[in-house]
Every structure is written in C-alpha cells, then in structure tokens.
Design a protein around this motif. Sequence first.
Motif, short mmCIF file in Angstrom:
data_model
loop_
_atom_site.label_atom_id
_atom_site.label_comp_id
_atom_site.label_asym_id
_atom_site.label_seq_id
_atom_site.Cartn_x
_atom_site.Cartn_y
_atom_site.Cartn_z
N CYS A 1 -6.88 10.57 -9.27
CA CYS A 1 -6.78 10.35 -7.83
C CYS A 1 -5.59 11.10 -7.23
O CYS A 1 -5.60 11.45 -6.04
CB CYS A 1 -6.66 8.85 -7.50
SG CYS A 1 -5.05 8.11 -7.92
N GLY A 2 -4.56 11.34 -8.05
CA GLY A 2 -3.40 12.10 -7.59
C GLY A 2 -2.52 11.36 -6.61
O GLY A 2 -1.60 11.94 -6.01
N LYS A 3 -2.75 10.07 -6.45
CA LYS A 3 -1.97 9.31 -5.48
C LYS A 3 -0.62 8.91 -6.06
O LYS A 3 -0.53 8.43 -7.19
CB LYS A 3 -2.74 8.06 -5.06
CG LYS A 3 -2.06 7.24 -3.98
CD LYS A 3 -2.89 6.04 -3.57
CE LYS A 3 -2.17 5.22 -2.50
NZ LYS A 3 -2.94 4.01 -2.12
N THR A 4 0.43 9.12 -5.27
CA THR A 4 1.77 8.69 -5.65
C THR A 4 2.37 7.87 -4.51
O THR A 4 1.94 8.00 -3.35
CB THR A 4 2.69 9.90 -5.94
OG1 THR A 4 2.72 10.74 -4.77
CG2 THR A 4 2.18 10.70 -7.13
N GLU B 1 0.84 -1.21 0.00
CA GLU B 1 0.00 0.00 0.00
C GLU B 1 0.87 1.26 0.00
O GLU B 1 0.59 2.23 -0.72
CB GLU B 1 -0.91 0.01 1.22
CG GLU B 1 -1.82 1.22 1.30
CD GLU B 1 -2.72 1.22 2.53
OE1 GLU B 1 -3.25 2.29 2.85
OE2 GLU B 1 -2.86 0.15 3.16
N PHE B 2 1.95 1.25 0.81
CA PHE B 2 2.83 2.41 0.88
C PHE B 2 3.55 2.68 -0.44
O PHE B 2 3.91 3.83 -0.72
CB PHE B 2 3.89 2.22 1.98
CG PHE B 2 3.33 2.02 3.36
CD1 PHE B 2 2.13 2.62 3.75
CD2 PHE B 2 4.00 1.24 4.29
CE1 PHE B 2 1.62 2.44 5.02
CE2 PHE B 2 3.50 1.05 5.56
CZ PHE B 2 2.30 1.64 5.93
N THR B 3 3.76 1.65 -1.23
CA THR B 3 4.52 1.80 -2.48
C THR B 3 3.62 1.91 -3.72
O THR B 3 4.13 1.96 -4.84
CB THR B 3 5.50 0.63 -2.67
OG1 THR B 3 4.78 -0.61 -2.65
CG2 THR B 3 6.54 0.60 -1.57
N THR B 4 2.32 1.92 -3.51
CA THR B 4 1.37 1.99 -4.63
C THR B 4 1.09 3.43 -5.01
O THR B 4 0.85 4.28 -4.15
CB THR B 4 0.06 1.28 -4.27
OG1 THR B 4 0.32 -0.10 -4.03
CG2 THR B 4 -0.96 1.40 -5.41
N GLY B 5 1.11 3.69 -6.31
CA GLY B 5 0.80 5.03 -6.80
C GLY B 5 -0.65 5.15 -7.22
O GLY B 5 -1.56 4.80 -6.45
N CYS B 6 -0.89 5.59 -8.43
CA CYS B 6 -2.24 5.83 -8.94
C CYS B 6 -3.13 4.60 -8.82
O CYS B 6 -2.74 3.49 -9.18
CB CYS B 6 -2.15 6.26 -10.39
SG CYS B 6 -3.76 6.44 -11.20
N THR B 7 -4.34 4.82 -8.30
CA THR B 7 -5.30 3.73 -8.16
C THR B 7 -6.53 3.93 -9.06
O THR B 7 -7.56 3.29 -8.87
CB THR B 7 -5.76 3.61 -6.70
OG1 THR B 7 -6.26 4.87 -6.25
CG2 THR B 7 -4.61 3.17 -5.80
N CYS B 8 -6.41 4.83 -10.02
CA CYS B 8 -7.52 5.05 -10.94
C CYS B 8 -7.74 3.82 -11.81
O CYS B 8 -6.81 3.06 -12.08
CB CYS B 8 -7.21 6.25 -11.85
SG CYS B 8 -7.11 7.83 -11.00
#
Length: 310
Positions: free
Chosen positions: A271-274, A255-262
Amino acid sequence: MEFKHTPVLFNETIASLNIIPNGTYADCTAGGGGHSAAIAAKLGSGGRLIAIDRDPDAIKNLNEKFADTPVVTVVNSNFSEIKQTALRLGISGFDGILADLGVSSYQLDTAERGFSFHTDAPLDMRMDKTGRSAADVVNTYSERDLTRILTVYGEEKFAKSIARHIVADRAVKPFETTAELTETVKKAIPARARREGGHPARRTFQAIRIEVNGEIEILPGAISDMFDMLNVGGILSIITFHSLEDRAVKNAFKEFTTGCTCPKDFPVCVCGKTPRGKLQFKSVVPSEQELAENPRARSARLRSIIKIKE
C-alpha cells in the motif's frame, strides 16, 4: 455584556503549539481572544495569527481587542472553512492551528442568546445568529428525530420521555423560551433522577445546541482540512468538551498516525502508506486546581498532533 471567556487548559494548549516568532497560526474558535492574545504575544513582526470565529459578538470583541495588534487578522467564519479562509488571505499553510470546541462562557452567560437553562430567554442557541434556531428544532422536529438527537448528542437516558413531552406540550403552545423547555424536561424526568446528576435540562440543552449549530456533523471534515492546512512540522491542537467530539478527534488523529494498512499476512507492504502525523501526547485533562477554579472545564480534553509529511 463584555465578551469574556475563561480558556480551559490554557497553559497546556499554548505550550502544545510550540510557537515560533515568525510562524503563521490560526485560532479557529477565537471567542474572547484569550488563546489568541497569548499566541500573538509570542509572535514577532514576521509572524501572523488568523483569529477566526463564527459569532458576530465575538468578532466585534476581537476587532476591538486586536485593533492595535498588526500580527492579528480577525475573520468572521466557521472553523470548518479553514481552507477557504486561508485561500482568501493568501496563506498556503500554517505552523499551528488551535480549535477550542463547544460553547463559550459569554454565550452561556448572555441570557438573550438562549444557551442557558438557568435563565429565561428566547429559545435561540445559534452561535452565528443565523439559520435554524433551537425553537425551530423543538417545535418542528418529529418525536423520533428529537429522541435521536437527545440520545446521540445529549446521551440522555430519558430521551424518549422528553421527546414525547415536548411534542405533547408544543401541540398546546409552541415553545418560545428556555424556561418553557426546561419545565417540560423536568416533567419528563422521574423525580429521583431530577435530584441526581446536576440540572435535569443540561443534556437536553446540550443536544439541541449541537443540532442547531451542526457541531458534530462538520467536525470530521474540519479536522481533516485543518490537518491538511498544516505545514510539515506544524501542530494541530484541539480541545473538546463532549465524548462525540473527542471521539472524532481521536479517530482522525489515529488515521493521520497510521502507516501500512496491508493485511498482516502480506510478506511486504504494497500500500505504501506511511504516517502523516505524530502525536505530541495521548491527551491532557484539567488539573484539580483548574476544576476548582473553573467547574465548566470538567469535561475538557486536549489532543495535539504534529504533521510529519504531506
């Protein structure tokens, strides 16, 4: 008995922390102080190590061991309380955090603690010597709940039979000692199975110990809190001894190393997640030489992650 513990994956673990002399570190399961001593030896006068353990016997040992080591602060707490501990000590973040999960050699070898199926002792297994004991679990849990913890925490294929025998035997006389529980477990397991795969009570004792100390249920939240408490560039290294522990660490690190989840069919990320972290390596297990010298290391696995952003 002197508090002695042989740390597993010792060199690999210390190396994974990439210790800087003026850094702030936490050994969340300091125990016999082996890892803590190695970390402290690499710190300069501006560095700091918080040596944490929930076991009062470990705390006594740690206070004696580090009485003349000013960079070390000993704290009697659970590793799941890392945020509260840091707040009390005025620490805003750590450059490295270590957690060596499971039971220590001292706890296993000190008969009166009730962790071992090799010696007769009160049925205890409490790491912090407070709260619910193994005797409480064995004597009060329903057959269904006993079956559940033996299956999930012990991965015991004869869980139903063992639970049934425990309930039957405690109706005659409540369990008080490790030897009584061991004998009941032996009765519940077929003779052929007793002769194979190590001591027949090993998985039962493991399951009950995990239940007594809440080892698995507190782990996901504790891993998240430890990672949150890292400074950017800080490192979290965790040693596990059980498949459920390792799965919890592996999933958290993923989870800590996962980026975009779109969804994959989205043309652009919304989602803007990095990623917040980067794995140092997938995992490390003991060498053949270490296993020969310390058979208790056989199920150990080290995972380590670097925090790359808040």
